[in-house]
Design an enzyme around this catalytic site. Structure first.
Site, short mmCIF file in Angstrom:
data_model
loop_
_atom_site.label_atom_id
_atom_site.label_comp_id
_atom_site.label_asym_id
_atom_site.label_seq_id
_atom_site.Cartn_x
_atom_site.Cartn_y
_atom_site.Cartn_z
N CYS B 172 0.80 -1.24 0.00
CA CYS B 172 0.00 0.00 0.00
C CYS B 172 0.82 1.28 0.00
CB CYS B 172 -0.98 -0.04 1.17
SG CYS B 172 -1.99 -1.52 1.09
N HIS B 301 -2.78 8.00 6.07
CA HIS B 301 -3.00 6.69 5.44
C HIS B 301 -4.39 6.22 5.87
CE1 HIS B 301 -2.00 3.14 3.29
NE2 HIS B 301 -2.03 2.37 4.35
N THR B 305 -8.44 0.37 9.97
CA THR B 305 -8.28 -0.78 10.86
C THR B 305 -7.87 -0.24 12.23
OG1 THR B 305 -5.92 -1.24 10.55
CG2 THR B 305 -7.44 -2.19 8.94
N GLU B 312 -0.68 5.16 13.45
CA GLU B 312 -0.45 6.38 12.68
C GLU B 312 -0.71 7.62 13.54
OE1 GLU B 312 -2.74 6.83 9.06
OE2 GLU B 312 -1.37 8.40 8.32
N LYS B 330 -9.88 7.62 2.69
CA LYS B 330 -10.30 6.24 2.41
C LYS B 330 -11.82 6.09 2.56
CE LYS B 330 -5.99 4.26 2.35
NZ LYS B 330 -5.09 5.41 2.33
N HIS B 335 -9.94 1.93 0.10
CA HIS B 335 -8.49 1.76 0.09
C HIS B 335 -8.11 1.20 -1.28
CE1 HIS B 335 -4.45 1.23 1.07
NE2 HIS B 335 -4.52 0.55 2.20
N PHE B 393 2.00 -3.32 3.97
CA PHE B 393 2.44 -4.62 4.48
C PHE B 393 3.95 -4.74 4.32
CE2 PHE B 393 -1.31 -7.85 4.19
CZ PHE B 393 -2.00 -7.14 5.14
#
Lengths: 266, 407
Positions: B172, B301, B305, B312, B330, B335, B393
C-alpha cells in the site's frame, strides 16, 4: 548523460550449481564446471521461529544472497538501504492462492496472503536485520536486474550512502510454469557504495545505450541468462569473478540496454 | 521567489506538470474535486464478480465493458482497462505528448505502483483449467495482465515511450514510493520527465485475503472512528507527469519532500508506536526543508483498521502535536492499495490549489484514544504545504510533502 559511477563492495550469487560466490566465481571464471541442479541454500538466519516457519524459496534465496553480500562487504545490514528486484512474488504461494480461489471453499490462509505481496522478502529482511532504512521492491519483467541496478545506484548516489541490491527469481509450478518457464531459482546481490573505501572490489560506470546485450560464451550459462531475469546479470558477474576490466551490455527495456564498464583493480 | 516557497529546495523537487485520478468517487479531476467538496463517498455494498459475500467496495463503474485500444489488446484485464480510462481524462495524454516532443521518447520514464496488477485474470483462468491436462485457457496472457510490470509496460506502449520503466510493488505504499524513484532518476540525469502513478483494481486475492486477516469491514470504512473495524477496498488509478522544478510558476504544485522507511517489526501489523511512520514523515520534512508547523494539512493513510489508525495517530502526534488538520480520504473512495499513494498525492494537490482541507467521510465519532486533529468537515483555509502518508504490508512506509508555488 554522463555515466553513473558506483563501487561494488560486496557480491553474492546463488543459483543452480552456483552455491554462493566462491563456487560461482570458479564456475564463471571457467575454473570449474557448471552442474545444473537446484540451488543449495543455507538455512534462514536471524528470523524469529514464527517467521522462519512461514518462509518459502523466494525468501530463503533473498536472505542467502543478502547476507553473503553484506558479509563480503563487511557492512552492517541494519544501516543499508535496500532495493529488491524480482519478476514475480513468491510463485508457489501465488499458485496456492489461485488454486484456493478457484476451489469451492475460498479460505485463503492469512499467512499466505501477507506472504503474497511482492515486497515480502523486503519485509522479512528488515525484520531479520532490524533495518529501518528505505527499501523498495521492483518488477520490470525480464528487465528486472537492470531496473534494480539503476534504482540501487541512483538511490546510493542521491543519499550518499551504500545500498544493497538484491535481484532474484523463483520458479512457478504448472500451470503458470508453461507461461513463465523460469527453469531454476537464481539470485544475485551487490553492496553498492558511492564512496571508494577499503572494501571496494570494482568500480562500475553505468550508461544507457542501444547496442546489443552481451552473451555468455558457455551454452548452459547462456541458457540461464536468457531464461531467468536475475541471470541477465551474468556477463557482469563473470567480469567480477575474473577480476577483469571490461565493458558488458546488460539487457534492459527495448530499445535501451545498460552498458557497464567494470574496473576491478580499484 | 516569494516568501511562501523560500524554504523549498527546487533542486530536489518535482513539478507536477499534469495529473489525473479516477476512483469510485469520480472519473477525472472535476468529479474527484466535487466529491471532496460534497464529502461524498463512492463506497457501496454490492455483489461483485463471484464473491460469496456482499462487500462494501469502491468500484469504478463500466470497467467490465471498457475496450482497450486495438493495438494494446494483449494487455486486456481489469487493471489496464482502469489505467486506460484514467489516462484519457483531464488532457493528460496531450501533456505527455508535449513532453515527448520536447525531450524525446527515451528521456521520459514510467514508474508506477501496484499491489496486485491484473491478477484477476489469472484468478479467472484458474477457474477454467483443462480438466485433463490442468492447463490454463489458451488466451490467458500472464505477462501482459498478471505480472506486476504489466501496468508500466501498458503505459509505456500507450505513449510509445522508450525510456526507463518499472513497477514498484511495496503493497500500500507502492505509488507513493514511485515519486522517489522518479526524483532520483531525474536528479541523476537519466531522464527529463516521468509518468508516475499507480493502478490497482478489485480482485478476489485482496478481497478474500484481507478478509482472512479480519481486516475488511462489513460496513463502509470509518477511519479514526471509535467503531472502526476494517478497510473497504476500492478500484483506483492516478497518473502524474513530473519534471524538474526549476521552471515552476505561480500555482504549480511541487513534490518537495519524500521520506521512506521500514518498520522492521511485522509483516502485516504496523509498529505499535508508529516508529517507522515517524521516520518517514521526518525524512520527508527534512528533504522539503519545512517544519511541522508549516504543514497545512495531512492526508493520513487512515485505513480504518484498529491498529493502523492507532499507530499512525501516535506517529503523527509525536511530530505534529494535535493541531495540524488531518483526514483520511479512504472513507470517500476506499483503500485503493497500490494506487492509494498517487491518488492521495493528487487529493493533496487539489486541496492546495483550492485552499481547503477535505473532511473525512464515514467517520461519526472520533475515537477519544486518538489525538490528532481529525476533520469531520471541510476546512476552508489558505493552503501552502500538505503531507501525505502511505504505509504498507511488510512495514513499508512513505511520506510525501507537496507545496504550492505562490508568486
Amino acid at each position: 548523460m554522463s555515466a553513473l559511477q558506483i563501487y561494488v563492495d560486496g557480491i553474492s550469487l546463488f543459483g543452480p550449481g552456483l552455491s554462493g560466490w566462491e563456487q560461482s566465481r570458479e564456475v564463471l571464471a571457467g575454473d570449474a564446471a557448471l552442474l545444473l541442479a537446484p540451488p543449495q541454500l543455507p538455512p534462514v538466519e536471524c528470523l524469529p521461529p514464527a517467521e522462519r516457519r512461514r518462509v518459502g524459496m523466494l525468501i530463503k534465496l533473498s536472505m542467502a544472497i543478502g547476507f553473503e553480500a553484506v558479509r563480503s562487504a563487511g557492512a552492517d545490514p541494519a544501516h543499508l538501504a535496500t532495493v529488491f528486484s524480482s519478476t514475480e512474488a513468491d510463485c508457489d504461494n501465488c499458485h496456492n492462492i489461485l488454486e484456493t480461489l478457484a476451489s469451492p471453499d475460498r479460505a485463503v490462509s492469512p499467512t499466505r496472503f501477507h506472504n503474497s505481496v511482492h515486497n515480502a522478502p523486503s519485509g522479512y529482511w528488515s525484520i531479520a536485520t532490524a533495518c529501518m532504512e528505505p527499501s523498495t521492491s521492483l518488477c520490470a519483467y525480464d528487465a528486472t536486474f537492470s531496473a534494480g541496478l539503476l534504482e540501487a545506484t541512483t538511490q546510493s548516489l542521491n543519499s550518499s550512502k551504500p545500498t544493497l541490491l538484491l535481484a532474484y527469481d523463483a520458479t512457478f509450478p504448472e500451470p503458470l510454469f508453461e507461461l513463465r518457464p523460469i527453469p531454476y531459482p537464481l539470485g544475485v546481490a551487490l553492496v553498492l557504495n558511492p564512496v571508494k573505501t577499503a572494501s571496494a572490489r570494482a568500480q562500475l560506470s553505468l550508461s544507457l545505450v542501444t547496442s546489443d546485450a552481451s552473451k555468455m560464451p558457455d551454452a548452459e550459462l547462456e541458457m540461464l541468462r536468457l531464461n531467468i531475469p536475475a541471470a541477465r546479470s551474468l556477463p557482469l558477474m563473470q567480469l567480477l569473478a575474473k577480476g577483469s576490466n571490461g565493458t558488458v551490455v546488460i539487457d534492459y527495456l527495448e530499445p535501451l540496454n545498460l552498458s557497464i564498464e567494470v574496473q576491478c583493480a580499484v | 521567489m516569494c516568501c511562501l516557497t523560500k524554504f523549498i529546495s527546487r533542486v530536489q523537487s518535482l513539478r507536477l506538470t499534469s495529473f489525473t485520478a479516477t476512483s469510485a468517487i469520480g472519473t477525472g479531476l472535476a468529479a474527484t474535486l466535487a466529491a471532496l467538496r460534497e464529502q461524498r463517498s463512492g463506497i457501496a455494498r454490492k455483489k461483485w464478480e463471484t464473491l460469496d459475500f456482499d462487500a462494501c467496495i469502491g468500484e469504478v463503474p463500466g470497467l467490465d465493458t471498457l475496450a482497450l485500444r486495438d493495438d494494446l489488446a494483449i494487455f486486456d484485464c481489469r487493471n489496464n482497462r482502469l489505467a486506460q480510462l484514467a489516462l484519457e481524462q483531464d488532457g493528460f495524454e496531450q501533456s505527455v505528448r508535449d513532453v515527448i516532443t520536447r525531450y524525446g521518447s527515451k528521456r521520459v520514464g514510467v514508474f508506477l505502483g501496484t499491489s496486485t496488477s491484473g491478477i484477476l485474470s489469472s484468478e479467472i483462468a484458474y477457474r477454467h483449467r483443462d480438466a485433463a491436462s490442468g492447463k490454463l485457457p489458451a488466451n490467458h496472457d500472464y505477462r501482459h495482465t498478471h505480472n506486476s510490470y504489466s501496468s508500466a509496460d501498458f503505459v509505456r506502449r500507450y505513449f510509445g515511450l522508450q525510456g526507463p520503466a518499472f513497477v514498484v510493488s511495496t503493497a500500500c505504499s507502492s505509488s507513493a514510493k514511485v515519486f522517489g524513484s522518479a526524483q532520483r532518476m531525474l536528479a541523476s540525469g537519466l531522464l527529463d520527465a516521468a509518468i508516475v502513478g499507480g493502478v490497482d483494481s478489485l480482485c478476489l486475492t485482496t478481497l478474500y485475503g484481507f478478509n482472512s486477516l479480519q481486516l475488511v469491514s462489513s460496513n463502509p470504512c470509518k477511519p479514526f472512528d471509535i467503531n472502526r473495524d476494517g478497510i473497504s477496498i476500492g478500484d483506483g488509478a492516478a497518473f502524474l507527469l513530473v519534471e524538474k522544478a526549476e521552471n515552476a510558476v505561480h500555482d504549480d504544485i511541487l513534490m518537495s519532500g519524500i521520506g521512506e522507511s521500514s518498520d522492521a517489526h511485522h509483516m502485516s501489523t504496523p509498529h505499535p508506536e508508529g516508529l517507522g511512520a515517524r521516520l518517514a514523515m521526518q525524512a520527508a520534512l527534512k528533504m522539503s526543508g519545512l517544519q511541522p508547523s508549516d504543514i497545512s494539512y495531512i492526508n493520513l493513510h487512515g485505513t480504518s483498521t484498529h491498529n493502523n489508525d492507532d499507530a499512525e495517530d501516535k506517529g503523527v502526534t509525536a511530530i505534529f502535536g494535535t493541531e495540524t488538520p488531518c483526514s483520511s480520504t479512504k472513507g470517500h473512495l476506499g483503500h485503493t492499495l497500490g494506487a492509494a499513494g498517487a491518488i492521495e498525492a493528487i487529493i493533496c494537490a487539489l486541496a492546495l490549489k483550492n485552499n481547503f482541507a477535505p473532511g473525512g467521510v464515514g467517520t461519526e465519532t472520533i475515537d477519544p484514544q486518538l489525538h490528532c486533529n481529525y476533520l469531520l468537515s471541510n476546512l476552508e483555509q489558505p493552503m501552502r504545504h500538505a503531507l501525505s502518508n502511505s504505509f504498507g504490508f511488510g512495514g513499508s512506509n512513505c511520506s510525501l510533502v507537496f507545496s504550492k508555488i505562490t508568486a
